[in-house]
Motif scaffolding. Structure first.
Motif, PDB file in Angstrom:
ATOM      1  N   ASP A   1       0.820  -1.216   0.000  1.00  0.00           N
ATOM      2  CA  ASP A   1       0.000   0.000   0.000  1.00  0.00           C
ATOM      3  C   ASP A   1       0.850   1.260   0.000  1.00  0.00           C
ATOM      4  O   ASP A   1       0.368   2.338  -0.344  1.00  0.00           O
ATOM      5  N   THR A   2       2.110   1.147   0.400  1.00  0.00           N
ATOM      6  CA  THR A   2       2.995   2.309   0.417  1.00  0.00           C
ATOM      7  C   THR A   2       3.592   2.610  -0.957  1.00  0.00           C
ATOM      8  O   THR A   2       4.239   3.627  -1.140  1.00  0.00           O
ATOM      9  N   SER A   3       3.365   1.729  -1.916  1.00  0.00           N
ATOM     10  CA  SER A   3       3.919   1.898  -3.252  1.00  0.00           C
ATOM     11  C   SER A   3       3.010   2.782  -4.108  1.00  0.00           C
ATOM     12  O   SER A   3       1.825   2.488  -4.265  1.00  0.00           O
ATOM     13  N   PRO A   4       3.554   3.843  -4.700  1.00  0.00           N
ATOM     14  CA  PRO A   4       2.745   4.663  -5.609  1.00  0.00           C
ATOM     15  C   PRO A   4       2.242   3.857  -6.808  1.00  0.00           C
ATOM     16  O   PRO A   4       1.142   4.080  -7.295  1.00  0.00           O
ATOM     17  N   LEU A   5       3.040   2.881  -7.276  1.00  0.00           N
ATOM     18  CA  LEU A   5       2.619   2.030  -8.376  1.00  0.00           C
ATOM     19  C   LEU A   5       1.383   1.229  -7.986  1.00  0.00           C
ATOM     20  O   LEU A   5       0.410   1.140  -8.741  1.00  0.00           O
ATOM     21  N   GLY A   6       1.401   0.636  -6.788  1.00  0.00           N
ATOM     22  CA  GLY A   6       0.266  -0.151  -6.322  1.00  0.00           C
ATOM     23  C   GLY A   6      -0.988   0.689  -6.163  1.00  0.00           C
ATOM     24  O   GLY A   6      -2.087   0.278  -6.545  1.00  0.00           O
ATOM     25  N   ASN A   7      -0.824   1.889  -5.607  1.00  0.00           N
ATOM     26  CA  ASN A   7      -1.978   2.781  -5.438  1.00  0.00           C
ATOM     27  C   ASN A   7      -2.560   3.198  -6.780  1.00  0.00           C
ATOM     28  O   ASN A   7      -3.776   3.246  -6.954  1.00  0.00           O
TER      29      ASN A   7
ATOM     30  N   LEU B   1       1.082  -9.742  -8.916  1.00  0.00           N
ATOM     31  CA  LEU B   1       2.198  -9.704  -7.973  1.00  0.00           C
ATOM     32  C   LEU B   1       3.372  -8.955  -8.590  1.00  0.00           C
ATOM     33  O   LEU B   1       3.761  -9.211  -9.735  1.00  0.00           O
ATOM     34  N   LEU B   2       3.937  -8.038  -7.826  1.00  0.00           N
ATOM     35  CA  LEU B   2       5.095  -7.266  -8.269  1.00  0.00           C
ATOM     36  C   LEU B   2       6.356  -8.073  -8.004  1.00  0.00           C
ATOM     37  O   LEU B   2       6.614  -8.487  -6.876  1.00  0.00           O
ATOM     38  N   VAL B   3       7.137  -8.307  -9.041  1.00  0.00           N
ATOM     39  CA  VAL B   3       8.411  -9.001  -8.900  1.00  0.00           C
ATOM     40  C   VAL B   3       9.509  -7.980  -8.613  1.00  0.00           C
ATOM     41  O   VAL B   3      10.301  -8.160  -7.687  1.00  0.00           O
ATOM     42  N   SER B   4       9.541  -6.895  -9.386  1.00  0.00           N
ATOM     43  CA  SER B   4      10.529  -5.843  -9.139  1.00  0.00           C
ATOM     44  C   SER B   4      10.083  -4.532  -9.778  1.00  0.00           C
ATOM     45  O   SER B   4       9.277  -4.521 -10.705  1.00  0.00           O
ATOM     46  N   GLU B   5      10.641  -3.459  -9.244  1.00  0.00           N
ATOM     47  CA  GLU B   5      10.387  -2.114  -9.761  1.00  0.00           C
ATOM     48  C   GLU B   5      11.692  -1.347  -9.601  1.00  0.00           C
ATOM     49  O   GLU B   5      12.294  -1.368  -8.529  1.00  0.00           O
ATOM     50  N   ALA B   6      12.160  -0.705 -10.667  1.00  0.00           N
ATOM     51  CA  ALA B   6      13.450  -0.010 -10.595  1.00  0.00           C
ATOM     52  C   ALA B   6      13.431   1.261 -11.427  1.00  0.00           C
ATOM     53  O   ALA B   6      12.819   1.307 -12.499  1.00  0.00           O
ATOM     54  N   ARG B   7      14.106   2.273 -10.885  1.00  0.00           N
ATOM     55  CA  ARG B   7      14.340   3.519 -11.602  1.00  0.00           C
ATOM     56  C   ARG B   7      15.826   3.613 -11.893  1.00  0.00           C
ATOM     57  O   ARG B   7      16.647   3.190 -11.088  1.00  0.00           O
TER      58      ARG B   7
ATOM     59  N   LEU C   1      16.479   8.510 -18.533  1.00  0.00           N
ATOM     60  CA  LEU C   1      15.770   8.008 -17.361  1.00  0.00           C
ATOM     61  C   LEU C   1      15.078   6.710 -17.741  1.00  0.00           C
ATOM     62  O   LEU C   1      14.469   6.619 -18.807  1.00  0.00           O
ATOM     63  N   THR C   2      15.192   5.699 -16.885  1.00  0.00           N
ATOM     64  CA  THR C   2      14.534   4.419 -17.150  1.00  0.00           C
ATOM     65  C   THR C   2      13.657   4.033 -15.970  1.00  0.00           C
ATOM     66  O   THR C   2      13.959   4.360 -14.818  1.00  0.00           O
ATOM     67  N   TYR C   3      12.571   3.371 -16.284  1.00  0.00           N
ATOM     68  CA  TYR C   3      11.652   2.861 -15.260  1.00  0.00           C
ATOM     69  C   TYR C   3      11.254   1.462 -15.706  1.00  0.00           C
ATOM     70  O   TYR C   3      10.746   1.280 -16.811  1.00  0.00           O
TER      71      TYR C   3
ATOM     72  N   ALA D   1      12.525  15.602 -13.751  1.00  0.00           N
ATOM     73  CA  ALA D   1      12.833  14.165 -13.716  1.00  0.00           C
ATOM     74  C   ALA D   1      11.782  13.412 -12.903  1.00  0.00           C
ATOM     75  O   ALA D   1      11.322  12.345 -13.321  1.00  0.00           O
ATOM     76  N   ASN D   2      11.385  13.967 -11.760  1.00  0.00           N
ATOM     77  CA  ASN D   2      10.342  13.316 -10.951  1.00  0.00           C
ATOM     78  C   ASN D   2       9.024  13.239 -11.704  1.00  0.00           C
ATOM     79  O   ASN D   2       8.310  12.236 -11.623  1.00  0.00           O
ATOM     80  N   GLN D   3       8.683  14.279 -12.453  1.00  0.00           N
ATOM     81  CA  GLN D   3       7.449  14.264 -13.248  1.00  0.00           C
ATOM     82  C   GLN D   3       7.543  13.204 -14.348  1.00  0.00           C
ATOM     83  O   GLN D   3       6.571  12.501 -14.624  1.00  0.00           O
ATOM     84  N   LEU D   4       8.699  13.085 -14.977  1.00  0.00           N
ATOM     85  CA  LEU D   4       8.880  12.058 -16.005  1.00  0.00           C
ATOM     86  C   LEU D   4       8.740  10.656 -15.413  1.00  0.00           C
ATOM     87  O   LEU D   4       8.145   9.768 -16.029  1.00  0.00           O
ATOM     88  N   TYR D   5       9.273  10.439 -14.207  1.00  0.00           N
ATOM     89  CA  TYR D   5       9.116   9.140 -13.553  1.00  0.00           C
ATOM     90  C   TYR D   5       7.636   8.860 -13.251  1.00  0.00           C
ATOM     91  O   TYR D   5       7.160   7.745 -13.423  1.00  0.00           O
ATOM     92  N   ARG D   6       6.892   9.889 -12.794  1.00  0.00           N
ATOM     93  CA  ARG D   6       5.458   9.700 -12.531  1.00  0.00           C
ATOM     94  C   ARG D   6       4.702   9.371 -13.813  1.00  0.00           C
ATOM     95  O   ARG D   6       3.821   8.513 -13.820  1.00  0.00           O
ATOM     96  N   ASP D   7       5.069  10.041 -14.910  1.00  0.00           N
ATOM     97  CA  ASP D   7       4.435   9.752 -16.197  1.00  0.00           C
ATOM     98  C   ASP D   7       4.746   8.330 -16.660  1.00  0.00           C
ATOM     99  O   ASP D   7       3.870   7.631 -17.175  1.00  0.00           O
ATOM    100  N   MET D   8       5.996   7.898 -16.479  1.00  0.00           N
ATOM    101  CA  MET D   8       6.360   6.537 -16.865  1.00  0.00           C
ATOM    102  C   MET D   8       5.614   5.520 -16.007  1.00  0.00           C
ATOM    103  O   MET D   8       5.186   4.476 -16.492  1.00  0.00           O
ATOM    104  N   GLN D   9       5.444   5.820 -14.723  1.00  0.00           N
ATOM    105  CA  GLN D   9       4.689   4.933 -13.842  1.00  0.00           C
ATOM    106  C   GLN D   9       3.243   4.818 -14.315  1.00  0.00           C
ATOM    107  O   GLN D   9       2.681   3.721 -14.365  1.00  0.00           O
ATOM    108  N   GLY D  10       2.640   5.927 -14.686  1.00  0.00           N
ATOM    109  CA  GLY D  10       1.274   5.902 -15.220  1.00  0.00           C
ATOM    110  C   GLY D  10       1.192   5.097 -16.505  1.00  0.00           C
ATOM    111  O   GLY D  10       0.239   4.333 -16.713  1.00  0.00           O
TER     112      GLY D  10
END
Length: 174
Positions: free
Chosen positions: A48-54, A80-86, A104-106, A146-155
């Motif tokens: 629940d603490t993961s922005p990806l999960g939320n 199930l999440l196996v891994s998440e990396a930036r 930047l990679t996600y 960069a943080n905005q780009l990571y949020r966009d990639m997560q979406g």
């Protein structure tokens, strides 16, 4: 002063065309946001603490036919999440040898099981990349970008996960 007739005719024609397109139900591909999911109850095994999960849960709740359950045994499918990396690597240097552009990679790796633990979708990797032009005189602004780009990639990753879930074959009833 009178408006020239060709401009007035073009404006009216454009308005008429826009009204016709809007009236016929035209919609760009992918803008509906609804998918025909083969599952009705999904367990999301991402903290629940993961922005990806939320973000994934929020998008799944948007579908009327999906219920997110708290226990894997109650579900038709388990995500199930196996891994998440930036990541961040230097893409190019300026004449002084300083970074001018970053890559930047996600990367997200997930898998899907049915309610009994059988594999429906093996470990699947979603890798996204974005370029970031860097200016050392605007460090805070570039960090925010960069943080905005990571949020966009997560979406984008969440949307790809949902499309892959929708493409799965429904579990066999038996």
């Amino acid at each position: 002063m009178r408006a020239p007739r060709p401009y007035l005719m073009r404006a009216l024609l454009a308005l008429l065309l826009a009204a016709l397109v809007a009236g016929c139900g035209f919609q760009l591909r992918g803008t509906g946001g609804t998918y025909n999911m083969p599952f009705h109850r999904i367990f999301v095994g991402i903290p629940d603490t993961s922005p990806l999960g939320n973000d994934l849960k929020r998008n799944l709740r948007g579908a009327d036919t999906i219920t997110i359950v708290d226990k894997p045994e109650e579900s038709d499918a388990q995500v199930l999440l196996v891994s998440e990396a930036r990541g961040r690597s230097i893409l190019s240097l300026n004449s002084l040898g300083r970074a001018r552009e970053y890559l930047l990679t996600y990367t997200v790796v997930f898998r899907v099981l049915d309610g009994k633990g059988a594999t429906l979708l093996g470990p699947t990797e979603i890798a996204l990349r974005r370029n970031l032009a860097y200016d050392e005189t605007q460090v805070l602004a570039k960090e925010a970008e960069a943080n905005q780009l990571y949020r966009d990639m997560q979406g984008d990753a969440v949307q790809q996960m949902i499309r892959r879930l929708a493409a799965l074959k429904p579990p066999a009833q038996g």
